[in-house]
Design a protein around this motif. Structure first.
Motif, short mmCIF file in Angstrom:
data_model
loop_
_atom_site.label_atom_id
_atom_site.label_comp_id
_atom_site.label_asym_id
_atom_site.label_seq_id
_atom_site.Cartn_x
_atom_site.Cartn_y
_atom_site.Cartn_z
N HIS A 328 -0.93 -1.91 -4.80
CA HIS A 328 -0.51 -0.44 -5.60
C HIS A 328 -0.67 -0.02 -6.81
CE1 HIS A 328 3.36 1.64 -4.68
NE2 HIS A 328 3.71 1.70 -6.70
N PRO A 334 0.83 0.51 -0.11
CA PRO A 334 2.60 0.52 -0.22
C PRO A 334 2.66 -0.73 -0.77
CG PRO A 334 1.44 0.43 2.13
CD PRO A 334 0.47 1.36 1.48
N ASP A 372 7.89 -3.77 4.37
CA ASP A 372 8.30 -4.33 2.72
C ASP A 372 7.86 -5.62 2.95
OD1 ASP A 372 9.14 -1.33 1.78
OD2 ASP A 372 11.11 -2.07 2.38
#
Length: 461
Positions: A328, A334, A372
């Motif tokens: 990241h 992401p 996520d």
């Protein structure tokens, strides 16, 4: 040990002697040349780390000599121009041709030392960046908080303090280059280059010889990896891949710290530390006649094996966290988190590709996945594990994988049984008869177990 080799090119003998004395006091080795011809001869004999070049000299002046080096694509060292009659136009031309800096005479010794220090550091970083572009380094560090990794780091620090050659052995992907870099960075040679042979075909005989030892042709010098590593560390990425001719040439060069470039007539002296790595059993290679015994004993003064990741699986969670964050922060991928089930599944994985496989898997999941969270099903797909066709077995497997392994044994067992029975209850659509058949339990015992776990017979989720 010298902190760098400086070539001073100036027609004034007083300037040459003054700079040689000053720089020697600071820990540098110094060669001096009175004109362009002497400079060429000294460069052919030994690769300088930096050149101090006077502009106004009889015969060929400094600017034309700088232009010659630039046209031959030979400015592999920083050049600091010196002049007592410099103009703005001269300084601009020198910079355009590739000079690192420009100093006016009379020379401020404090400023000169600072410029030399900056020039050497800039050149070191440039060489390392160029090598990283040409090679494919193992990009992992010595990450892990297990007792094994702590011991390995401690051993590496001890080894770093000495100049003995090191032989690192281990499976592909275990981090042999990372360990070599760790040793270099903790050694007295850390301010000099770490040169990796990983991008070189070490079995190619003539090509390997040119890459390692360099070449001379038509007045142009190509500096090989040995000269590039001068003062620092040469990392032989896969020693077992060297053909017999390369092994013979290398043992001669490393024993004597002297070699000839391909096509060269004068010996070249170097001062390098060697760290070699191998995925093969080199002792077996020696017994089978594929590796020179004398080179093996030179390389293995300090043998340092690396265990595969499956032997210290407790480091897997730390590695996962590290590479998730690094991907990241550095690569802009992401930010995603692994569920408990996904982490447990990955901790139990055998990791045949070791740390490299783990890092690549993390990158693949961040690139291809969405959301996520990374759950166990996504991990299974990334690992190429096909899900079961039996929904009940798949649900039970999912319940096991998602179990929090930090719980006490009794609580973990109760939690697993509860998840298992809920998954089976859902799969049989609430039928107690079918549930008894699937679990292999008598109905009386089944009702008792459901009650103890707080599960209603009508509960399906």
């Amino acid at each position: 040990m010298s902190i760098g080799h400086i070539l001073v090119v100036d027609d004034e003998v007083e300037i040459r002697n003054l700079l040689a004395e000053l720089l020697a006091d600071e820990g540098y080795t110094v060669s001096s040349a009175a004109d362009a011809n002497e400079a060429r001869a000294l460069i052919a004999a030994r690769r300088p780390d930096l050149i101090l070049l006077d502009i106004w000299m009889p015969g060929q002046d400094g600017i034309s000599l700088l232009r010659e080096w630039a046209e031959l694509d030979q400015l592999v060292w920083p050049v600091v121009m010196m002049s007592g009659h410099g103009t703005v136009e001269t300084a601009v031309e020198a910079t355009r041709l590739g000079a690192f800096d420009f100093i006016e005479k009379p020379i401020s010794l404090d400023k000169l030392l600072l410029v030399i220090e900056h020039g050497l550091e800039n050149n070191r970083l440039s060489r390392e960046n160029e090598q990283l572009k040409r090679s494919v380094p193992d990009p992992f560090e010595l990450i892990g908080d297990s007792e094994y990794m702590s011991t390995l780091r401690s051993q590496a620090r001890k080894v770093a303090g000495h100049d003995a050659w090191v032989l690192i052995s281990g499976e592909p992907g275990t981090g042999k280059q990372a360990l070599a870099r760790f040793i270099h960075q903790h050694s007295p040679r850390r301010h000099f280059p770490f040169i990796d042979t990983g991008g070189v075909a070490m079995g190619g005989r003539q090509n390997a010889a040119i890459e390692l030892f360099g070449a001379e042709s038509d007045g142009k010098i190509r500096y090989g990896l040995l000269e590039q590593a001068n003062g620092g560390t040469l990392f032989i990425a896969e020693a077992a891949d060297m053909d017999e001719q390369t092994q013979m040439q290398l043992i001669s060069a490393l024993e004597n710290q002297t070699f000839f470039r391909v096509g060269g007539a004068e010996p070249v002296r170097v001062d390098v530390r060697v760290i070699a790595a191998t995925r093969k059993d080199l002792e077996m290679e020696v017994r089978q006649g594929r590796f020179r015994e004398d080179l093996f004993y030179h390389l293995s003064v300090v043998p340092l094996p690396i265990e595969p990741l499956r032997h210290h699986a407790q480091d897997v969670p730390v590695l996962l966290t590290h590479y998730l964050e690094a991907a990241h922060r550095i690569e802009g991928l992401p930010r995603r988190e692994l569920t408990i089930g996904a982490r447990n599944l990955l901790k139990a994985h055998a990791w045949p590709g070791n740390v490299r496989e783990l890092k690549n898997l993390v990158q693949r999941m961040l690139i291809l996945g969405t959301g996520d969270a990374i759950d166990e099903q996504e991990v299974q797909r990334a690992l190429g594990v096909l899900p079961s066709n039996d929904e009940a077995n798949d649900a039970a497997s999912s319940a096991l994988i998602s179990l929090n392994l930090d719980l006490p044994l009794r609580d973990a067992r109760d939690e697993f049984e509860r998840r298992y029975l809920l998954a089976q209850l859902k799969s049989c659509d609430g039928s107690m008869t079918e549930l008894a058949r699937l679990t292999g339990m008598e109905r009386t015992n089944l009702y008792r177990k459901l009650k103890s776990l707080g599960i209603s017979a009508n509960e399906r989720s």
